[in-house]
Every structure is written in C-alpha cells, then in structure tokens.
Scaffold this motif. Structure first.
Motif, mmCIF file in Angstrom:
data_model
loop_
_atom_site.group_PDB
_atom_site.id
_atom_site.type_symbol
_atom_site.label_atom_id
_atom_site.label_comp_id
_atom_site.label_asym_id
_atom_site.label_seq_id
_atom_site.Cartn_x
_atom_site.Cartn_y
_atom_site.Cartn_z
ATOM 1 N N LEU A 70 -6.756 6.695 0.906
ATOM 2 C CA LEU A 70 -6.876 6.855 2.361
ATOM 3 C C LEU A 70 -8.325 6.700 2.819
ATOM 4 O O LEU A 70 -8.583 6.111 3.869
ATOM 5 C CB LEU A 70 -6.322 8.212 2.795
ATOM 6 C CG LEU A 70 -4.811 8.363 2.655
ATOM 7 C CD1 LEU A 70 -4.389 9.785 3.029
ATOM 8 C CD2 LEU A 70 -4.064 7.343 3.500
ATOM 9 N N ARG A 71 -9.277 7.193 2.019
ATOM 10 C CA ARG A 71 -10.688 7.002 2.385
ATOM 11 C C ARG A 71 -11.048 5.521 2.387
ATOM 12 O O ARG A 71 -11.756 5.049 3.277
ATOM 13 C CB ARG A 71 -11.598 7.792 1.431
ATOM 14 C CG ARG A 71 -11.663 9.281 1.760
ATOM 15 C CD ARG A 71 -12.764 9.984 0.980
ATOM 16 N NE ARG A 71 -12.499 10.030 -0.441
ATOM 17 C CZ ARG A 71 -11.764 10.955 -1.055
ATOM 18 N NH1 ARG A 71 -11.200 11.921 -0.341
ATOM 19 N NH2 ARG A 71 -11.580 10.916 -2.353
ATOM 20 N N ALA A 72 -10.545 4.785 1.399
ATOM 21 C CA ALA A 72 -10.813 3.340 1.348
ATOM 22 C C ALA A 72 -10.173 2.633 2.540
ATOM 23 O O ALA A 72 -10.777 1.742 3.149
ATOM 24 C CB ALA A 72 -10.298 2.756 0.034
ATOM 25 N N LYS A 73 -8.954 3.037 2.894
ATOM 26 C CA LYS A 73 -8.268 2.444 4.048
ATOM 27 C C LYS A 73 -9.061 2.731 5.321
ATOM 28 O O LYS A 73 -9.244 1.858 6.171
ATOM 29 C CB LYS A 73 -6.848 3.005 4.147
ATOM 30 C CG LYS A 73 -6.025 2.475 5.283
ATOM 31 C CD LYS A 73 -5.658 1.034 5.061
ATOM 32 C CE LYS A 73 -4.675 0.555 6.112
ATOM 33 N NZ LYS A 73 -4.266 -0.829 5.876
ATOM 34 N N ARG A 74 -9.553 3.945 5.451
ATOM 35 C CA ARG A 74 -10.335 4.337 6.629
ATOM 36 C C ARG A 74 -11.601 3.495 6.739
ATOM 37 O O ARG A 74 -11.948 3.010 7.813
ATOM 38 C CB ARG A 74 -10.683 5.824 6.535
ATOM 39 C CG ARG A 74 -11.413 6.366 7.738
ATOM 40 C CD ARG A 74 -11.699 7.862 7.544
ATOM 41 N NE ARG A 74 -12.230 8.430 8.759
ATOM 42 C CZ ARG A 74 -13.497 8.312 9.145
ATOM 43 N NH1 ARG A 74 -14.366 7.647 8.417
ATOM 44 N NH2 ARG A 74 -13.898 8.871 10.269
ATOM 45 N N ARG A 75 -12.296 3.319 5.607
ATOM 46 C CA ARG A 75 -13.511 2.486 5.615
ATOM 47 C C ARG A 75 -13.202 1.062 6.040
ATOM 48 O O ARG A 75 -13.936 0.465 6.833
ATOM 49 C CB ARG A 75 -14.165 2.480 4.226
ATOM 50 C CG ARG A 75 -15.058 3.669 3.950
ATOM 51 C CD ARG A 75 -15.884 3.487 2.682
ATOM 52 N NE ARG A 75 -15.086 3.171 1.499
ATOM 53 C CZ ARG A 75 -14.502 4.081 0.714
ATOM 54 N NH1 ARG A 75 -14.624 5.366 0.991
ATOM 55 N NH2 ARG A 75 -13.803 3.702 -0.337
ATOM 56 N N GLY A 89 -0.686 13.554 -8.014
ATOM 57 C CA GLY A 89 -1.104 14.323 -6.878
ATOM 58 C C GLY A 89 -1.975 13.631 -5.865
ATOM 59 O O GLY A 89 -1.999 12.422 -5.741
ATOM 60 N N ARG A 90 -2.693 14.458 -5.153
ATOM 61 C CA ARG A 90 -3.376 14.046 -3.938
ATOM 62 C C ARG A 90 -4.730 13.370 -4.148
ATOM 63 O O ARG A 90 -5.222 12.702 -3.250
ATOM 64 C CB ARG A 90 -3.578 15.252 -3.026
ATOM 65 C CG ARG A 90 -2.293 15.949 -2.657
ATOM 66 C CD ARG A 90 -1.689 15.280 -1.478
ATOM 67 N NE ARG A 90 -0.532 16.023 -1.009
ATOM 68 C CZ ARG A 90 0.639 15.471 -0.801
ATOM 69 N NH1 ARG A 90 0.833 14.197 -1.005
ATOM 70 N NH2 ARG A 90 1.648 16.197 -0.371
ATOM 71 N N GLY A 91 -5.354 13.546 -5.289
ATOM 72 C CA GLY A 91 -6.694 12.989 -5.487
ATOM 73 C C GLY A 91 -6.727 11.484 -5.307
ATOM 74 O O GLY A 91 -7.570 10.955 -4.586
ATOM 75 N N GLY A 92 -5.810 10.794 -5.970
ATOM 76 C CA GLY A 92 -5.739 9.345 -5.838
ATOM 77 C C GLY A 92 -5.336 8.912 -4.454
ATOM 78 O O GLY A 92 -5.830 7.911 -3.928
ATOM 79 N N GLN A 93 -4.432 9.678 -3.858
ATOM 80 C CA GLN A 93 -4.007 9.362 -2.488
ATOM 81 C C GLN A 93 -5.169 9.528 -1.518
ATOM 82 O O GLN A 93 -5.367 8.699 -0.636
ATOM 83 C CB GLN A 93 -2.842 10.260 -2.072
ATOM 84 C CG GLN A 93 -1.531 9.898 -2.734
ATOM 85 C CD GLN A 93 -0.422 10.827 -2.300
ATOM 86 O OE1 GLN A 93 -0.575 12.048 -2.305
ATOM 87 N NE2 GLN A 93 0.705 10.251 -1.933
ATOM 88 N N ALA A 94 -5.948 10.588 -1.688
ATOM 89 C CA ALA A 94 -7.097 10.814 -0.808
ATOM 90 C C ALA A 94 -8.106 9.675 -0.949
ATOM 91 O O ALA A 94 -8.651 9.193 0.051
ATOM 92 C CB ALA A 94 -7.747 12.160 -1.116
ATOM 93 N N ALA A 95 -8.333 9.225 -2.169
ATOM 94 C CA ALA A 95 -9.265 8.113 -2.385
ATOM 95 C C ALA A 95 -8.744 6.846 -1.710
ATOM 96 O O ALA A 95 -9.510 6.103 -1.086
ATOM 97 C CB ALA A 95 -9.464 7.870 -3.884
ATOM 98 N N GLU A 147 0.835 -1.205 0.000
ATOM 99 C CA GLU A 147 0.000 0.000 0.000
ATOM 100 C C GLU A 147 0.866 1.251 0.000
ATOM 101 O O GLU A 147 0.541 2.233 -0.662
ATOM 102 C CB GLU A 147 -0.932 0.003 1.206
ATOM 103 C CG GLU A 147 -2.050 -1.008 1.121
ATOM 104 C CD GLU A 147 -2.827 -1.154 2.412
ATOM 105 O OE1 GLU A 147 -4.007 -1.557 2.328
ATOM 106 O OE2 GLU A 147 -2.267 -0.892 3.506
ATOM 107 N N GLY A 148 1.968 1.207 0.743
ATOM 108 C CA GLY A 148 2.883 2.347 0.766
ATOM 109 C C GLY A 148 3.473 2.626 -0.609
ATOM 110 O O GLY A 148 3.575 3.787 -1.030
ATOM 111 N N ARG A 149 3.848 1.554 -1.323
ATOM 112 C CA ARG A 149 4.368 1.731 -2.681
ATOM 113 C C ARG A 149 3.291 2.290 -3.608
ATOM 114 O O ARG A 149 3.558 3.200 -4.407
ATOM 115 C CB ARG A 149 4.917 0.413 -3.207
ATOM 116 C CG ARG A 149 6.228 -0.002 -2.545
ATOM 117 C CD ARG A 149 6.859 -1.214 -3.217
ATOM 118 N NE ARG A 149 6.099 -2.436 -2.975
ATOM 119 C CZ ARG A 149 6.255 -3.224 -1.916
ATOM 120 N NH1 ARG A 149 7.139 -2.914 -0.983
ATOM 121 N NH2 ARG A 149 5.532 -4.315 -1.787
#
Length: 83
Positions: free
Chosen positions: A46-51, A38-44, A26-28
């Motif tokens: 992180l949201r999936a990880k949070r769920r 950028g951040r859009g894919g990273q934010a998505a 996941e880190g890779r």
C-alpha cells in the motif's frame, strides 16, 4: 477456521480494499500477502501504491502548470485578451 469464517474474512477484506485503486493483479497479490503472513507485506504494498499515485498526481500537476503558463503567455502577448 471454519469455511464460513474464511468466506466472511475474504468478503470483509474485499470491502476494505475496494476503494484502493488496485488492479486485479494487485488485488490478487494483496490477498496472497494476507495469506502468507499478515499485514507487513500488505502495508509495504500500500505504501508503494501510495507513492506511485502521488507521482502520477505530481506529473499531472506539472502538465497543468505548463498549460496555465502557455495560456498566460499567449494572453500577455495578445495584450491581455482573455479566453
């Protein structure tokens, strides 16, 4: 961007993500997302990880509730004997 700047950025991102509970893979993936726009894919991600983490928490809470219920029934059936 100079080579030193990229190293500093990578180190800063590693510090930023260290406490997120990401697996090595996941880190890779997270790092690749940063490189690719950028951040859009990273934010998505992180949201999936949070769920997923919340789902785990809810499942563990359900198990705790079942354990508590069984202990309560045993105590009730034994006339109130505790532990």
């Amino acid at each position: 961007m100079a080579g030193g700047d990229k190293t500093e950025t990578n180190e800063a991102e590693t510090r930023e993500t260290a406490g997120l509970g990401l697996t090595a893979e996941e880190g890779r993936s997270f790092a690749r997302l940063a490189e690719n726009g950028g951040r859009g894919g990273q934010a998505a991600m992180l949201r999936a990880k949070r769920r997923a983490l919340l789902d785990e928490i809810h499942e563990r809470q359900r198990i705790i509730d079942n354990i508590d219920c069984l202990i309560w029934r045993w105590q009730r059936d034994e006339g109130g004997n505790k532990r």
